[in-house]
Design a protein around this motif. Structure first.
Motif, PDB file in Angstrom:
ATOM      1  N   THR A  21       0.832  -1.208   0.000  1.00 55.03           N
ATOM      2  CA  THR A  21       0.000   0.000   0.000  1.00 55.03           C
ATOM      3  C   THR A  21       0.864   1.256   0.000  1.00 55.03           C
ATOM      4  O   THR A  21       0.594   2.204  -0.753  1.00 55.03           O
ATOM      5  CB  THR A  21      -0.948   0.000   1.214  1.00 55.03           C
ATOM      6  OG1 THR A  21      -1.750  -1.186   1.168  1.00 55.03           O
ATOM      7  CG2 THR A  21      -1.836   1.234   1.217  1.00 55.03           C
ATOM      8  N   PHE A  22       1.895   1.280   0.827  1.00 57.19           N
ATOM      9  CA  PHE A  22       2.795   2.425   0.910  1.00 57.19           C
ATOM     10  C   PHE A  22       3.393   2.731  -0.468  1.00 57.19           C
ATOM     11  O   PHE A  22       3.352   3.871  -0.932  1.00 57.19           O
ATOM     12  CB  PHE A  22       3.901   2.133   1.934  1.00 57.19           C
ATOM     13  CG  PHE A  22       4.862   3.271   2.146  1.00 57.19           C
ATOM     14  CD1 PHE A  22       4.577   4.272   3.058  1.00 57.19           C
ATOM     15  CD2 PHE A  22       6.059   3.339   1.444  1.00 57.19           C
ATOM     16  CE1 PHE A  22       5.463   5.327   3.262  1.00 57.19           C
ATOM     17  CE2 PHE A  22       6.950   4.378   1.641  1.00 57.19           C
ATOM     18  CZ  PHE A  22       6.656   5.381   2.553  1.00 57.19           C
ATOM     19  N   GLN A  24       2.351   1.749  -3.436  1.00 59.62           N
ATOM     20  CA  GLN A  24       1.283   2.107  -4.376  1.00 59.62           C
ATOM     21  C   GLN A  24       0.870   3.570  -4.195  1.00 59.62           C
ATOM     22  O   GLN A  24       0.698   4.299  -5.179  1.00 59.62           O
ATOM     23  CB  GLN A  24       0.087   1.182  -4.173  1.00 59.62           C
ATOM     24  CG  GLN A  24      -1.058   1.435  -5.113  1.00 59.62           C
ATOM     25  CD  GLN A  24      -2.204   0.462  -4.856  1.00 59.62           C
ATOM     26  OE1 GLN A  24      -2.204  -0.316  -3.900  1.00 59.62           O
ATOM     27  NE2 GLN A  24      -3.191   0.507  -5.714  1.00 59.62           N
ATOM     28  N   GLU A  25       0.723   3.996  -2.964  1.00 56.29           N
ATOM     29  CA  GLU A  25       0.351   5.391  -2.692  1.00 56.29           C
ATOM     30  C   GLU A  25       1.449   6.348  -3.155  1.00 56.29           C
ATOM     31  O   GLU A  25       1.153   7.386  -3.743  1.00 56.29           O
ATOM     32  CB  GLU A  25       0.072   5.599  -1.201  1.00 56.29           C
ATOM     33  CG  GLU A  25      -1.218   4.991  -0.733  1.00 56.29           C
ATOM     34  CD  GLU A  25      -2.459   5.642  -1.315  1.00 56.29           C
ATOM     35  OE1 GLU A  25      -2.431   6.850  -1.620  1.00 56.29           O
ATOM     36  OE2 GLU A  25      -3.460   4.935  -1.450  1.00 56.29           O
ATOM     37  N   GLY A  28       1.309   6.734  -6.856  1.00 51.80           N
ATOM     38  CA  GLY A  28       0.172   7.575  -7.218  1.00 51.80           C
ATOM     39  C   GLY A  28       0.441   9.051  -6.962  1.00 51.80           C
ATOM     40  O   GLY A  28       0.109   9.909  -7.788  1.00 51.80           O
ATOM     41  N   LEU A  29       1.054   9.348  -5.834  1.00 51.09           N
ATOM     42  CA  LEU A  29       1.386  10.744  -5.514  1.00 51.09           C
ATOM     43  C   LEU A  29       2.434  11.291  -6.478  1.00 51.09           C
ATOM     44  O   LEU A  29       2.334  12.447  -6.920  1.00 51.09           O
ATOM     45  CB  LEU A  29       1.869  10.852  -4.068  1.00 51.09           C
ATOM     46  CG  LEU A  29       0.788  10.644  -3.009  1.00 51.09           C
ATOM     47  CD1 LEU A  29       1.412  10.429  -1.634  1.00 51.09           C
ATOM     48  CD2 LEU A  29      -0.183  11.809  -3.003  1.00 51.09           C
ATOM     49  N   LEU A  51      -7.137  12.381   6.060  1.00 53.42           N
ATOM     50  CA  LEU A  51      -6.813  10.997   6.423  1.00 53.42           C
ATOM     51  C   LEU A  51      -6.699  10.840   7.939  1.00 53.42           C
ATOM     52  O   LEU A  51      -7.163   9.845   8.500  1.00 53.42           O
ATOM     53  CB  LEU A  51      -5.520  10.549   5.740  1.00 53.42           C
ATOM     54  CG  LEU A  51      -5.598  10.352   4.229  1.00 53.42           C
ATOM     55  CD1 LEU A  51      -4.200  10.170   3.647  1.00 53.42           C
ATOM     56  CD2 LEU A  51      -6.489   9.165   3.889  1.00 53.42           C
ATOM     57  N   ILE A  69      -4.005  -0.600   5.851  1.00 51.39           N
ATOM     58  CA  ILE A  69      -4.075   0.241   4.654  1.00 51.39           C
ATOM     59  C   ILE A  69      -4.077   1.717   5.045  1.00 51.39           C
ATOM     60  O   ILE A  69      -3.376   2.533   4.439  1.00 51.39           O
ATOM     61  CB  ILE A  69      -5.311  -0.126   3.809  1.00 51.39           C
ATOM     62  CG1 ILE A  69      -5.117  -1.520   3.183  1.00 51.39           C
ATOM     63  CG2 ILE A  69      -5.590   0.928   2.744  1.00 51.39           C
ATOM     64  CD1 ILE A  69      -6.361  -2.102   2.551  1.00 51.39           C
ATOM     65  N   THR A  73      -1.167   4.412   4.078  1.00 51.28           N
ATOM     66  CA  THR A  73      -1.546   5.567   3.266  1.00 51.28           C
ATOM     67  C   THR A  73      -1.099   6.858   3.952  1.00 51.28           C
ATOM     68  O   THR A  73      -0.513   7.742   3.310  1.00 51.28           O
ATOM     69  CB  THR A  73      -3.071   5.572   3.032  1.00 51.28           C
ATOM     70  OG1 THR A  73      -3.432   4.365   2.346  1.00 51.28           O
ATOM     71  CG2 THR A  73      -3.498   6.775   2.209  1.00 51.28           C
ATOM     72  N   ALA A  76       2.646   7.193   3.694  1.00 47.02           N
ATOM     73  CA  ALA A  76       3.070   7.568   2.343  1.00 47.02           C
ATOM     74  C   ALA A  76       2.895   9.075   2.124  1.00 47.02           C
ATOM     75  O   ALA A  76       3.783   9.731   1.569  1.00 47.02           O
ATOM     76  CB  ALA A  76       2.279   6.783   1.302  1.00 47.02           C
ATOM     77  N   TYR A  77       1.771   9.618   2.545  1.00 48.74           N
ATOM     78  CA  TYR A  77       1.551  11.067   2.426  1.00 48.74           C
ATOM     79  C   TYR A  77       2.584  11.840   3.240  1.00 48.74           C
ATOM     80  O   TYR A  77       3.160  12.815   2.758  1.00 48.74           O
ATOM     81  CB  TYR A  77       0.139  11.449   2.877  1.00 48.74           C
ATOM     82  CG  TYR A  77      -0.875  11.426   1.762  1.00 48.74           C
ATOM     83  CD1 TYR A  77      -1.275  12.596   1.126  1.00 48.74           C
ATOM     84  CD2 TYR A  77      -1.439  10.230   1.329  1.00 48.74           C
ATOM     85  CE1 TYR A  77      -2.199  12.582   0.095  1.00 48.74           C
ATOM     86  CE2 TYR A  77      -2.365  10.193   0.303  1.00 48.74           C
ATOM     87  CZ  TYR A  77      -2.741  11.378  -0.318  1.00 48.74           C
ATOM     88  OH  TYR A  77      -3.646  11.354  -1.346  1.00 48.74           O
TER      89      TYR A  77
END
Length: 94
Positions: A21-22, A24-25, A28-29, A51, A69, A73, A76-77
């Motif tokens: 998940t990390f 993937q995020e 995406g960012l 979040l 998840i 997430t 990651a942000y």
């Protein structure tokens, strides 16, 4: 998850899902930053605050999977924002 669930322990599946998940995020960012010239660090900080709020509203319980998840997430942000700010500081634009 790529591994057979019967072959991994409870802690390991969480680690695998977190990393998945990390990453993937982050991808995406990175894509969003690359293709959206209007995106700002402040936009991302507002999304991160959202979040945090969602995470705090877990009064009925999401369960281990959704918690994992959510934590990945958020991480990651936080990571993406810190890296972008460090880049700007390095280039004297912050």
């Amino acid at each position: 998850m790529n591994k057979d669930m019967n072959m991994i322990g409870a802690a390991e599946w969480r680690d695998i899902k977190y990393e998945e998940t990390f990453e993937q995020e982050l991808r995406g960012l990175e894509r969003r930053r690359q293709y959206d010239p209007t995106l700002t660090i402040e936009d991302l900080k507002q999304m991160l605050q959202h979040l945090y709020n969602l995470d705090g509203m877990d009064w009925i319980g999401r369960g281990e999977l959704q918690d994992t998840i959510m934590y990945a997430t958020i991480a990651a942000y936080e990571h993406f924002i810190a890296e972008w700010e460090a880049e700007l500081k390095k280039n004297n634009k912050f």
